[in-house]
Scaffold this active site. Structure first.
Site, PDB file in Angstrom:
ATOM      1  N   SER A 127      36.938  39.150  34.612  1.00 37.02           N
ATOM      2  CA  SER A 127      37.458  39.628  33.337  1.00 37.02           C
ATOM      3  C   SER A 127      38.269  40.908  33.489  1.00 37.02           C
ATOM      4  O   SER A 127      39.312  41.073  32.860  1.00 37.02           O
ATOM      5  CB  SER A 127      36.306  39.852  32.351  1.00 37.02           C
ATOM      6  OG  SER A 127      35.624  38.653  32.104  1.00 37.02           O
ATOM      7  N   HIS A 156      36.330  45.371  31.004  1.00 37.24           N
ATOM      8  CA  HIS A 156      37.593  44.959  30.401  1.00 37.24           C
ATOM      9  C   HIS A 156      38.542  46.150  30.271  1.00 37.24           C
ATOM     10  O   HIS A 156      39.716  46.075  30.642  1.00 37.24           O
ATOM     11  CB  HIS A 156      37.343  44.372  29.007  1.00 37.24           C
ATOM     12  CG  HIS A 156      36.522  43.123  29.022  1.00 37.24           C
ATOM     13  ND1 HIS A 156      36.062  42.527  27.863  1.00 37.24           N
ATOM     14  CD2 HIS A 156      36.078  42.347  30.048  1.00 37.24           C
ATOM     15  CE1 HIS A 156      35.380  41.441  28.177  1.00 37.24           C
ATOM     16  NE2 HIS A 156      35.370  41.319  29.489  1.00 37.24           N
TER      17      HIS A 156
END
Length: 324
Positions: free
Chosen positions: A179, A231
């Site tokens: 991610s 993220h």
């Protein structure tokens, strides 16, 4: 393009058709091989993780009627019970064994290599499929436009950056997945639009669309049990790397063979592109140095940023963030 028109003002997306003035006609985009290789690597490593996990063997050793593997027809590759892993994947113990990020192992046992290996592991089939679809959707276009070297660097360095920031703020639990690397590609797409602003014809629409996608994905990260620090770390690193690696030459440089000798450019990029590149490179190096020093000195990022916990999880009446 009309005769005498300044090629520097020519925008991507113009449809007047006379492209021979600024170079050869556009060719078929080069094929992408690195991003598909990343996908194959991630899928292969997930299968290996499931093979090593061997849920049926664990189930026998537990001698518990409640420890039932999921999809037992897969045999050794069957998944852990959903109460242990709702994403249809291996156990946390297996992920730690194969290189997931765990604060105590990275800092106290000096296993820094986990900051790299964790970006190739996934917690389950759902996690893997979601990340790989996103990687194919975003990565192939970028690789076709900018080449495998630059996109490979952005992917890997962003993934490591996400792992570092995640480890700095999250001390409990394990962290895996691509991610952070994927958000790095999104961040590089944003900086690519900004640094090449003058050559886009539909610049505002492209910018707003990309910002919408980024905001939605970051907003999902405030749900519990989603590593939003990974993220954010990957996004910031990718955003800075985009200024460093994805600047496009100005049109006059591309058309220099068709410009009279006395008017040819000596600079491949515009001044603001050089400035953004230098600033971004300095911030990138400083950011990595500061966060790595803090991490390996055992500092807790939450002590220096009290409000950062709300970037990871926002408590509501539906869920609690106490264990996040």
């Amino acid at each position: 393009m009309a005769v005498g028109e300044d090629p520097e003002n020519r925008e991507i997306g113009s449809d007047d058709g006379d492209r021979s003035i600024i170079g050869p006609p556009p060719s078929t985009p080069p094929s992408s091989w690195l991003v598909p290789l990343f996908v194959v690597t991630n899928v292969t490593l997930f299968i290996i993780a499931m093979f090593i996990n061997n849920c049926p063997k664990h189930s026998e050793s537990h001698h518990s009627p409640n420890h039932h593997c999921v999809a037992t027809f897969l045999g050794r590759l069957s998944f852990e019970p959903l109460r242990n892993n709702p994403l249809f994947g291996p156990s946390s113990r297996t992920l730690v064994k194969l290189g997931s990020v765990e604060w105590c192992r990275v800092v106290e046992e000096h296993e820094a290599w986990r900051l790299f290996t964790c970006i190739w592991l996934h917690a389950g089939v759902i996690h893997l499929v979601a990340n790989m679809i996103s990687l194919l959707f975003v990565g192939i276009r970028l690789e076709q436009q900018f080449g495998f070297v630059r996109i490979g660097v952005i992917y890997v360095v962003s993934g490591v950056g996400g792992s570092v920031l995640s480890s700095l703020f999250i001390r409990n639990g394990v962290s895996v997945g691509a991610s952070g690397a994927l958000f790095g590609l999104l961040g590089s797409m944003l900086s690519e639009i900004l640094t090449n602003w003058t050559i886009y014809s539909n610049k505002v629409a492209a910018l707003l669309t990309l910002l919408f996608v980024i905001v939605i994905n970051l907003a999902l990260g405030i749900l519990p049990h989603v590593d939003n620090m990974g993220h954010l770390g990957g996004f910031v690193v990718g955003f800075l790397l985009g200024f460093v690696l994805l600047a496009r030459p100005q049109f006059k440089w591309l058309a220099r063979e068709h410009i009279p000798q006395g008017r040819r450019l000596t600079s491949k990029y515009k001044p603001y592109q050089y400035i953004l590149r230098l600033i971004s490179l300095a911030l990138l190096i400083a950011g990595f140095v500061v966060t790595l020093v803090m991490l390996f000195r055992g500092k807790d990022g939450n002590d220096h940023c009290r409000w950062c916990r709300y970037l990871r999880c926002i408590p509501t009446s539906k869920w609690s963030c106490e264990d996040v």
